[in-house]
Design an enzyme around this catalytic site. Structure first.
Site, PDB file in Angstrom:
ATOM      1  N   SER A 192      -4.277 -57.825  14.581  1.00 43.24           N
ATOM      2  CA  SER A 192      -5.745 -57.827  14.588  1.00 43.24           C
ATOM      3  C   SER A 192      -6.371 -56.455  14.736  1.00 43.24           C
ATOM      4  O   SER A 192      -7.583 -56.313  14.552  1.00 43.24           O
ATOM      5  CB  SER A 192      -6.273 -58.750  15.685  1.00 43.24           C
ATOM      6  OG  SER A 192      -6.086 -60.098  15.321  1.00 43.24           O
ATOM      7  N   LEU A 193      -5.584 -55.445  15.058  1.00 44.32           N
ATOM      8  CA  LEU A 193      -6.116 -54.087  14.980  1.00 44.32           C
ATOM      9  C   LEU A 193      -6.649 -53.820  13.566  1.00 44.32           C
ATOM     10  O   LEU A 193      -7.569 -53.016  13.374  1.00 44.32           O
ATOM     11  CB  LEU A 193      -5.024 -53.094  15.358  1.00 44.32           C
ATOM     12  CG  LEU A 193      -5.374 -51.612  15.469  1.00 44.32           C
ATOM     13  CD1 LEU A 193      -4.440 -50.927  16.456  1.00 44.32           C
ATOM     14  CD2 LEU A 193      -5.271 -50.911  14.125  1.00 44.32           C
TER      15      LEU A 193
END
Length: 397
Positions: A80-81
């Site tokens: 999710s970065l």
């Protein structure tokens, strides 16, 4: 300041390598110790102060099965970065006057007006609702497999036809996978390019950042560059025990995928702007330095300061419906919150990836920080390793 010092600390399959400027020895020692003790398998860590790289470290093992070492050019799935890179693409369009955060999504994507989400409907969804995780579209009504997301327009069309799961702008529900599909479709509608192509053309190539959403043939033909993920220990939480209509269950399990999938060629080639960006800490920090440097890097203006200001407009501040902890969301990024104590107060935006990767862009102090790894820890917000690295970096500053 004298030039960065070379470091060499034994760490698993590969020594800790790279550069570390004087004053940041504590950061180097922490990463080296974690690699040596097995707290980390393989990892990279980068700190930029303005446009100067003051920490650029990597080491350990990229693949547990073969013992292949983590090298300077190893890349890894950033989970999710990835959303911060996707949000940066959206912010470029905002800066160019092509995307307005306060406009209805249907202004750019007419089919999205279905189910009352248009400007005259009872549940109007604005662009900022998507970027701030408040749109009510944190997942799909239909049962989805991961490969259903590989066809971005088709996955986006399903979301366009849905009713929001809660009233838009009434608090957040983390858009774990839908964020990339929704923002990616906006990018495609406005520019005619896919999210991955837009990223490559407008950010990664001009900056020289080795980061991809949708791996190119050169990376697919070099699997030795891609690190394999080591799954976290089981959480013990049974999602099936939740009601079938639970926002948490529907968001995090539809679809879910095992970490082993992250080296699959079809997954690497897909453009999942929520969860399959491939890069290393150096590339992530370089991309987010656009924010930390006030919008201009190497003499090229990417964003106006006024556009960066919009990141810090709070979209939601409270217990997130999906994450279950208090989160403060700005426009596309998380903002400082007690749930992530390593992120300092001020004009700082950040996000993390499943397993523990983290990125911050600190406008007040002019620094960008990125950490990526392949040995995943449990949980998401508040994981101990990224917070410890952030603490060491701020102590050095």
């Amino acid at each position: 300041m004298s030039g960065p010092a070379r470091t060499s600390v034994e760490a698993g399959a590969g020594a800790l390598e790279g550069t570390c400027a004087p004053g940041f020895e504590g950061v180097r020692e922490l990463l080296g110790r974690n690699l040596a003790t097995g707290a980390e398998l393989g990892a990279s860590l980068c700190v930029m102060r303005g446009e100067e790289v003051v920490v650029d470290l990597w080491g350990g093992t990229a693949d547990a099965a073969t013992g292949r070492p983590w090298t300077r050019d190893t890349v890894v799935n950033t989970y999710s970065l990835t959303k911060t890179v996707t949000a940066l693409c959206a912010l470029l369009l905002v800066d160019r006057g092509l995307l307005a955060p306060d406009a209805p999504v249907s202004d750019y994507w007419p089919e999205f007006a279905a189910a009352g989400k248009g400007p005259d409907g009872p549940q109007t969804v604005l662009v900022r609702h998507i970027l701030g995780h408040t749109s009510g579209l944190s997942g799909w009504d239909r049962a989805m497999a991961v490969d259903d997301l590989y066809d971005g327009p088709a996955a986006a069309a399903l979301l366009a036809g849905q009713k929001p799961w809660w009233t838009p702008d009434d608090g957040s529900g983390y858009h774990a996978m839908s964020f990339g599909t929704l923002v990616g479709e906006l990018v495609r509608r406005i520019t005619g390019r896919t999210l991955g192509a837009f990223l490559a053309d407008e950010l990664a190539e001009p900056l020289g950042a080795d980061y991809w959403i949708g791996a190119p043939r050169a990376l697919l033909d070099a699997p030795e560059r891609v690190a394999s993920m080591v799954p976290p220990p089981p959480s013990g939480f049974d999602y099936a025990s939740l009601p079938a209509d639970s926002v948490l269950r529907r968001t995090l399990t539809n679809p879910a995928f095992a970490p082993a999938l992250t080296t699959d060629p079809a997954f690497l080639a897909a453009e999942l702007g929520a969860a399959n960006g491939q890069g290393n800490a150096r590339s992530v920090a370089l991309l987010q330095s656009v924010i930390a440097c006030g919008g201009t890097v190497s003499g090229r203006r990417f964003l106006a300061p006024a556009t960066i200001d919009r990141i810090f407009e709070v979209q939601a501040d409270g217990v997130d419906r999906v994450l279950g902890v208090p989160v403060r969301f700005g426009l596309g990024w998380g903002l400082p919150t007690p749930s992530m104590p390593g992120v300092r107060p001020g004009r700082v935006c950040w996000w993390t990836g499943f397993g523990g990767s983290v990125v911050t862009a600190d406008v007040d102090r002019g620094i960008s920080v990125a950490y990526v790894m392949n040995k995943m820890g449990p949980g998401l917000i508040g994981a101990p390793r990224p917070n410890a690295y952030l603490d060491a970096i701020y102590e050095a500053l």
